[in-house]
Design an enzyme around this catalytic site. Structure first.
Site, PDB file in Angstrom:
ATOM      1  NE  ARG A  76      -4.295  -1.208  10.334  1.00 35.62           N
ATOM      2  CZ  ARG A  76      -3.176  -0.860   9.702  1.00 35.62           C
ATOM      3  NH1 ARG A  76      -3.112   0.247   9.032  1.00 35.62           N
ATOM      4  NH2 ARG A  76      -2.148  -1.638   9.749  1.00 35.62           N
ATOM      5  NE  ARG A 120       8.022  -2.216   6.162  1.00 30.85           N
ATOM      6  CZ  ARG A 120       6.713  -2.228   6.344  1.00 30.85           C
ATOM      7  NH1 ARG A 120       5.918  -1.720   5.436  1.00 30.85           N
ATOM      8  NH2 ARG A 120       6.209  -2.762   7.435  1.00 30.85           N
ATOM      9  CE  LYS A 155      -1.841  -1.134   3.985  1.00 29.07           C
ATOM     10  NZ  LYS A 155      -1.093  -2.386   4.294  1.00 29.07           N
ATOM     11  NE  ARG A 207       6.403  -0.227  10.053  1.00 33.32           N
ATOM     12  CZ  ARG A 207       5.272  -0.333   9.383  1.00 33.32           C
ATOM     13  NH1 ARG A 207       5.149   0.243   8.207  1.00 33.32           N
ATOM     14  NH2 ARG A 207       4.260  -1.019   9.878  1.00 33.32           N
ATOM     15  NE  ARG A 251       2.615  -4.909  11.277  1.00 35.56           N
ATOM     16  CZ  ARG A 251       3.709  -4.843  10.511  1.00 35.56           C
ATOM     17  NH1 ARG A 251       4.836  -5.381  10.919  1.00 35.56           N
ATOM     18  NH2 ARG A 251       3.660  -4.241   9.349  1.00 35.56           N
TER      19      ARG A 251
HETATM   20  P1  AP5 Z   1       4.890  -1.603   1.885  1.00 33.17           P
HETATM   21  O1  AP5 Z   1       4.485  -0.822   0.685  1.00 33.17           O
HETATM   22  O2  AP5 Z   1       5.689  -0.942   2.935  1.00 33.17           O
HETATM   23  O3  AP5 Z   1       3.623  -2.371   2.500  1.00 33.17           O
HETATM   24  P2  AP5 Z   1       2.315  -1.798   3.221  1.00 33.17           P
HETATM   25  O4  AP5 Z   1       1.140  -2.424   2.548  1.00 33.17           O
HETATM   26  O5  AP5 Z   1       2.369  -0.317   3.310  1.00 33.17           O
HETATM   27  O6  AP5 Z   1       2.473  -2.526   4.627  1.00 33.17           O
HETATM   28  P3  AP5 Z   1       2.634  -1.930   6.104  1.00 33.17           P
HETATM   29  O7  AP5 Z   1       3.452  -2.925   6.878  1.00 33.17           O
HETATM   30  O8  AP5 Z   1       3.087  -0.516   6.101  1.00 33.17           O
HETATM   31  O9  AP5 Z   1       1.196  -2.011   6.573  1.00 33.17           O
HETATM   32  P4  AP5 Z   1       0.722  -2.085   8.025  1.00 33.17           P
HETATM   33  O10 AP5 Z   1      -0.691  -2.061   7.768  1.00 33.17           O
HETATM   34  O11 AP5 Z   1       1.176  -3.218   8.836  1.00 33.17           O
HETATM   35  O12 AP5 Z   1       1.456  -0.860   8.731  1.00 33.17           O
HETATM   36  P5  AP5 Z   1       0.948   0.608   9.055  1.00 33.17           P
HETATM   37  O13 AP5 Z   1       2.122   1.492   9.015  1.00 33.17           O
HETATM   38  O14 AP5 Z   1      -0.230   0.942   8.233  1.00 33.17           O
HETATM   39  O15 AP5 Z   1       5.720  -2.891   1.344  1.00 33.17           O
HETATM   40  C1  AP5 Z   1       6.263  -3.823   2.252  1.00 33.17           C
HETATM   41  C2  AP5 Z   1       7.629  -4.304   1.733  1.00 33.17           C
HETATM   42  O16 AP5 Z   1       7.443  -5.027   0.518  1.00 33.17           O
HETATM   43  C3  AP5 Z   1       8.599  -3.171   1.388  1.00 33.17           C
HETATM   44  O17 AP5 Z   1       9.899  -3.570   1.717  1.00 33.17           O
HETATM   45  C4  AP5 Z   1       8.443  -2.997  -0.123  1.00 33.17           C
HETATM   46  O18 AP5 Z   1       9.649  -2.513  -0.727  1.00 33.17           O
HETATM   47  C5  AP5 Z   1       8.126  -4.413  -0.559  1.00 33.17           C
HETATM   48  N1  AP5 Z   1       7.207  -4.455  -1.706  1.00 33.17           N
HETATM   49  C6  AP5 Z   1       6.144  -3.634  -1.932  1.00 33.17           C
HETATM   50  N2  AP5 Z   1       5.522  -3.979  -3.081  1.00 33.17           N
HETATM   51  C7  AP5 Z   1       6.200  -5.060  -3.563  1.00 33.17           C
HETATM   52  C8  AP5 Z   1       6.032  -5.881  -4.717  1.00 33.17           C
HETATM   53  N3  AP5 Z   1       5.035  -5.650  -5.597  1.00 33.17           N
HETATM   54  N4  AP5 Z   1       6.890  -6.916  -4.901  1.00 33.17           N
HETATM   55  C9  AP5 Z   1       7.916  -7.137  -4.022  1.00 33.17           C
HETATM   56  N5  AP5 Z   1       8.124  -6.396  -2.906  1.00 33.17           N
HETATM   57  C10 AP5 Z   1       7.268  -5.371  -2.693  1.00 33.17           C
HETATM   58  O19 AP5 Z   1       0.448   0.444  10.563  1.00 33.17           O
HETATM   59  C11 AP5 Z   1       1.355   0.221  11.615  1.00 33.17           C
HETATM   60  C12 AP5 Z   1       0.616   0.167  12.952  1.00 33.17           C
HETATM   61  O20 AP5 Z   1      -0.001   1.431  13.224  1.00 33.17           O
HETATM   62  C13 AP5 Z   1      -0.543  -0.854  13.042  1.00 33.17           C
HETATM   63  O21 AP5 Z   1      -0.081  -2.138  13.394  1.00 33.17           O
HETATM   64  C14 AP5 Z   1      -1.426  -0.222  14.111  1.00 33.17           C
HETATM   65  O22 AP5 Z   1      -0.895  -0.451  15.401  1.00 33.17           O
HETATM   66  C15 AP5 Z   1      -1.298   1.269  13.809  1.00 33.17           C
HETATM   67  N6  AP5 Z   1      -2.327   1.745  12.850  1.00 33.17           N
HETATM   68  C16 AP5 Z   1      -2.089   2.269  11.622  1.00 33.17           C
HETATM   69  N7  AP5 Z   1      -3.239   2.620  11.026  1.00 33.17           N
HETATM   70  C17 AP5 Z   1      -4.232   2.292  11.888  1.00 33.17           C
HETATM   71  C18 AP5 Z   1      -5.649   2.381  11.808  1.00 33.17           C
HETATM   72  N8  AP5 Z   1      -6.283   2.862  10.718  1.00 33.17           N
HETATM   73  N9  AP5 Z   1      -6.364   1.940  12.878  1.00 33.17           N
HETATM   74  C19 AP5 Z   1      -5.747   1.440  13.986  1.00 33.17           C
HETATM   75  N10 AP5 Z   1      -4.412   1.318  14.107  1.00 33.17           N
HETATM   76  C20 AP5 Z   1      -3.654   1.741  13.060  1.00 33.17           C
HETATM   77 MG    MG Z   2       2.692   1.064   4.876  1.00 34.79          MG
END
Ligand code: AP5
Ligand code: MG
Length: 217
Positions: free
Chosen positions: A85, A124, A13, A157, A168
């Protein structure tokens, strides 16, 4: 149109949001990036959120919804990355956008099997200054550990550890997957599912097509 990017941790994403912001004039609202900023600056919200994030659990809906409300500006279409979410967050987002005179958002579901996600997350590397994302194998920076653009250090991270990743992914399946039905429901299907297992470039092309974007530069 505002667009919700829906998908498991590691689905891509953030990676795709950054590309679409650069080329197609969207604004990205990543609740994960915003929460990490709050945590790093030690704000009240950051302190309240920290424990949940460390455990890989969701931060309570009311805190998240208030934060997004404060971030939403009139104007450019928004990519919501990692928000909503929960069904409560999705309903709150619909109400918020309508109260600001915007239409209901569309949703893109990044479809990918769970077995591929751990490798993506363990490899990552992120620029903590702007959220830019790399992968040691799939999308490496020119110099390992250094951001291509600002030359500063990349970090891993705190929640990208095997146990927290598992938590997660479990939380995603139980609390966020119901949003697929939420956005498919009713008379208007607002959801498009895409194959997120392809390369970064191929996923971008799929998104350009799905969102009917014209190639800018
Ligand atoms: P990346 O693009 O970083 O993946 P992502 O989908 O953004 O995954 P996240 O881990 O950021 O999502 P998340 O939902 O766990 O974390 P968030 O920060 O939102 O890609 C991942 C890796 O793969 C990278 O290394 C990239 O280079 C590689 N990659 C990407 N595309 C690729 C491809 N096509 N092929 C190969 N490799 C690829 O949330 C973190 C925490 O914050 C949560 O756990 C929660 O505690 C809190 N939080 C955040 N939002 C909320 C909410 N709305 N409600 C409640 N708590 C929340
Ligand atoms: Mg992300």
């Amino acid at each position: 149109m505002d667009v919700v990017l829906l998908g498991a941790p590691g689905a891509g994403k953030g990676t795709q949001a950054q590309i679409l912001v650069k080329h197609f004039g969207y604004v990205q609202i990543s609740t994960g990036d915003l929460l990490r900023e709050h945590r790093n600056t030690g704000s009240e919200l950051g302190k309240a959120a920290e424990g949940y994030m460390k455990r890989g659990e969701l931060v309570p809906d009311d805190l998240i919804i208030a934060m997004v409300e404060g971030e939403l500006k009139d104007g450019a279409p928004v990519l919501f990355d990692g928000f909503p979410r929960t069904v409560a967050q999705a309903k709150a987002l619909d109400a918020l956008l309508q109260s600001r005179g915007r239409g209901l958002p569309g949703a893109i579901y990044f479809q990918i099997e769970r077995s591929l996600l751990e490798e993506r997350l363990l490899g990552r590397w992120t620029n903590p200054r702007n959220g830019r994302v790399y992968h040691s194998k799939f999308n490496p920076p020119v110099v390992a550990g250094i951001d291509d653009e600002d030359g500063g250090p990349l970090v891993q991270r705190e929640d990208d550890k095997p146990d927290t990743i598992k938590r997660r992914l479990d939380v995603f399946e139980s609390q966020t997957m119901p949003l697929v039905e939420f956005y498919e429901d009713g008379n208007i299907n607002r959801l498009i599912a895409i194959d997120a297992t392809e390369s970064v470039d191929d996923v971008t092309h799929t998104l350009i097509h799905a969102l009917r974007l014209e190639h800018g530069h």
